[in-house]
Design an enzyme around this catalytic site. Structure first.
Site, PDB file in Angstrom:
ATOM      1  N   GLU A 212      -3.005   8.356 -13.848  1.00  0.00           N
ATOM      2  CA  GLU A 212      -3.301   9.493 -13.324  1.00  0.00           C
ATOM      3  C   GLU A 212      -2.766  10.508 -13.971  1.00  0.00           C
ATOM      4  OE1 GLU A 212      -2.524   9.480  -9.095  1.00  0.00           O
ATOM      5  OE2 GLU A 212      -4.176   7.951  -8.685  1.00  0.00           O
ATOM      6  N   GLU A 333      -8.202   1.818  -8.740  1.00  0.00           N
ATOM      7  CA  GLU A 333      -7.518   2.248  -7.529  1.00  0.00           C
ATOM      8  C   GLU A 333      -8.582   2.472  -6.408  1.00  0.00           C
ATOM      9  OE1 GLU A 333      -4.249   4.494  -7.029  1.00  0.00           O
ATOM     10  OE2 GLU A 333      -3.058   3.808  -9.363  1.00  0.00           O
TER      11      GLU A 333
END
Length: 428
Positions: A212, A333
């Site tokens: 991320e 995810e």
């Protein structure tokens, strides 16, 4: 007596040979044979394995290396892989980093704890034994397990850092050297159990540069783009066999047209310094990753609205893979929080099914949607590692069935008429 003497001479002779080889070639290690595995490759928008398209029903267990360090917790790793194999899961995403914290792999720049490295060796071996591959993430944008902030702290404490701000991870020359040293160490690590260097091990499905990434001090995206280009190029100069992804959440940045940026949950996501299409177009990046957390992105919205957003988010990115990037798209995810005021465990089934259906249809049509990784799976007794998304799947039979059904459907797409014979152990 003569026969006994003959056997004795035979034993002495074998011992002498072993000693000779030891003296000549150094430490003698026995490396047990592993199940045959092939490298996963990419051709256009699809992954291929042993000549067939390969679609992923995967999961996240970020904690595997950490749990493999101590003998008392090591059985959890084996239990997880065995359970995942029974569910037909094919790839696990997990951390191959832990910087400067408890059970640190990298205790200081370029200094590694061999005990923890051996734990990561074991994780790779246990995955391979169960026919599971690994998507290994290499650093965290967040502070958990050290992350980019730990690299900045190291440089600042040594007096070589340009800034104490954590975004200096992306532009500070000293920190870039730190990270490249780590990359080279990981890629050339020789597994103490198998004797195989990580860069040559097909058990590793792919590498993920960073979990991320954000660089909020440069909302243009130029700083992060330059870092990805440099680090991806460096990694590929050492390891040409494995696939590579960025680790993106999927937020559209300033280089994307207005209609794409409108897919973001809000305007804020386009100011994070990450730029999904631009970052993912880099030639050394093999596939694009996205995440999906409607609870965090759409706070206060009812469950029905979150379900509607599933199609909007997934379809947009699969379309990017087909038309613009010409690369596979992986949802690495996704989860539904149990902290929502209206949360009910039964909501996870339609939520997972909505996501699985989109990627199954993409696989059936030969499109860019290549797989999903739910966040996260645990085994029993791991409350301290749980969060509001974690599940022990076999404790909820209906949810277990949803996950396993996706494995069966993807197996049918991959193997065609022979799928039942090839994967009969799944009892699909």
């Amino acid at each position: 007596m003569i026969a006994m003497k003959g056997r004795l001479y035979t034993v002495i002779g074998l011992a002498t040979c072993v000693a000779f080889f030891y003296m000549c070639f150094g430490d003698f290690e026995f490396h047990p044979p592993q199940p045959k595995m092939w490298f996963v490759e990419r051709n256009g928008t699809q992954f291929f394995l042993d000549g067939r398209p390969f679609y992923v029903n995967g999961w996240n267990s970020y904690w595997l290396m950490d749990q493999a360090v101590d003998e008392f917790s090591r059985p959890r790793v084996r239990t997880m892989f065995k359970a995942a194999s029974r569910m037909g899961l094919t790839v696990c995403r997990t951390w191959a980093f832990n910087d400067g914290t408890y059970h640190a792999l990298q205790v200081s720049p370029g200094q590694f704890d061999e005990r923890v490295f051996k734990a990561l060796d074991l994780v790779i071996v246990e995955a391979g034994k169960n026919g599971i591959r690994l998507l290994l993430s290499l650093v965290n944008n967040l502070e958990a397990y050290g992350g980019k902030n730990q690299y900045v702290k190291w440089a600042w404490e040594e007096g070589v850092g340009l800034s104490s701000a954590n975004d200096s991870f992306f532009f500070d020359p000293s920190i870039r050297i730190y990270f490249k040293t780590y990359l080279k160490t990981i890629l050339t690590r020789k597994n103490h159990i198998t004797g195989i260097e990580y860069k040559d091990d097909p058990t590793i499905f792919a590498w993920e540069l960073i979990n991320e990434p954000h660089c909020m001090t440069d909302p243009t995206g130029d700083t992060l783009q330059e870092w990805i280009e440099e680090m991806a190029g460096y990694l590929k100069s050492i390891d040409k066999k494995h696939l590579l992804t960025v680790g993106h959440e999927g937020f559209y940045g300033p280089s994307s047209p207005t209609e794409k940026r409108s897919v973001n949950p809000s305007e804020w996501e386009s100011t994070l310094g990450a730029d999904f299409i631009r970052n993912s177009k880099i030639p050394t990046i093999d596939f694009a990753s996205i995440h999906f957390y409607p609870d965090q992105w759409m706070p206060g919205q009812p469950f029905t609205e979150k379900l509607k957003f599933v199609s909007k988010w997934m379809d947009s990115h699969i379309d990017d893979g087909d038309k613009d990037l010409r690369k596979p798209i992986m949802l690495t995810e996704f989860g539904l929080s149990n902290l929502n005021k209206d949360f009910n465990h039964s909501q996870r089934e339609p939520f997972y099914e909505a996501i699985f259906n989109i990627f199954y249809k993409s696989a059936k049509a030969g499109r860019a949607g290549a797989g999903t990784f739910l966040w996260q799976l645990l085994v029993g007794g791991m409350e301290e590692y749980n969060d509001d998304f974690g599940i022990v799947a076999w404790e909820r039979p209906s949810l277990y069935g949803v996950i396993k059904d996706q494995s069966c459907r993807l197996a049918e797409v991959r193997f065609g008429d022979s799928w039942a014979r090839s994967l009969s152990e799944l009892n699909c």
